[in-house]
Enzyme design. Structure first.
Site, PDB file in Angstrom:
ATOM      1  N   LYS A 193      42.229  47.060  39.616  1.00  0.00           N
ATOM      2  CA  LYS A 193      40.947  46.598  40.139  1.00  0.00           C
ATOM      3  C   LYS A 193      40.105  45.911  39.059  1.00  0.00           C
ATOM      4  O   LYS A 193      38.982  45.498  39.320  1.00  0.00           O
ATOM      5  CB  LYS A 193      40.135  47.783  40.700  1.00  0.00           C
ATOM      6  CG  LYS A 193      40.752  48.469  41.889  1.00  0.00           C
ATOM      7  CD  LYS A 193      39.825  49.516  42.484  1.00  0.00           C
ATOM      8  CE  LYS A 193      39.628  50.711  41.597  1.00  0.00           C
ATOM      9  NZ  LYS A 193      38.800  51.769  42.193  1.00  0.00           N
ATOM     10  N   LYS A 220      38.714  47.374  36.628  1.00  0.00           N
ATOM     11  CA  LYS A 220      37.554  48.243  36.466  1.00  0.00           C
ATOM     12  C   LYS A 220      37.733  49.067  35.199  1.00  0.00           C
ATOM     13  O   LYS A 220      38.759  49.732  35.030  1.00  0.00           O
ATOM     14  CB  LYS A 220      37.422  49.157  37.682  1.00  0.00           C
ATOM     15  CG  LYS A 220      36.162  49.961  37.701  1.00  0.00           C
ATOM     16  CD  LYS A 220      35.979  50.620  39.052  1.00  0.00           C
ATOM     17  CE  LYS A 220      34.555  51.128  39.156  1.00  0.00           C
ATOM     18  NZ  LYS A 220      34.223  51.532  40.489  1.00  0.00           N
TER      19      LYS A 220
END
Length: 132
Positions: free
Chosen positions: A44, A46
């Site tokens: 992601k 992230k």
């Protein structure tokens, strides 16, 4: 027994997280928290400040949380709901409508977030401090 599940990274644990976990637990008897694995966070793009193992250990110490499992991909939610016999799926209201597809399997609840605090805000504040 009424089972509830929620998802997140739960990276920089703060009052907003505790508040949503408390309110999620109030919807049932047993709360499962699925946290993003390190690999899923990488997919992601992230950045997590803490490893999966550390986040899991911290969440397991919170009295509202009964079980912590790994979230490996976006698609596993239906599998988790059926495998764990979930009655209520809970997310913050910033995700409103995005998990309505689960209504065929369980109740879906979007809880209001705690005003004035968020992981995004904390990360921005930390970035400001670190960049001077």
């Amino acid at each position: 027994m009424r089972k509830v599940i929620t998802y997140g990274t739960f990276d920089l644990l703060h009052w907003g997280h505790i508040n949503i976990l408390k309110r999620a637990k109030e919807l049932g008897d047993y709360l499962i928290v699925a946290i993003s694995s390190d690999e899923f966070n990488a997919l992601k793009n992230k950045k997590a400040y803490h490893s999966f193992d550390n986040r899991k250990m911290i969440l397991e110490s919170i009295r509202y949380v009964d079980e912590v499992i790994a979230e490996e991909n976006w698609e596993q939610k239906i599998e988790d709901v059926t495998k764990h016999d979930i009655d209520v799926f809970v997310m913050g209201d910033d995700w409103e409508g995005k998990f309505d597809f689960l209504k065929d399997y369980c109740e879906v609840v979007y809880l209001p977030r705690t005003v004035g605090i968020s992981t995004t805000k904390i990360k921005k504040d930390l970035l400001k401090v670190n960049n001077g």
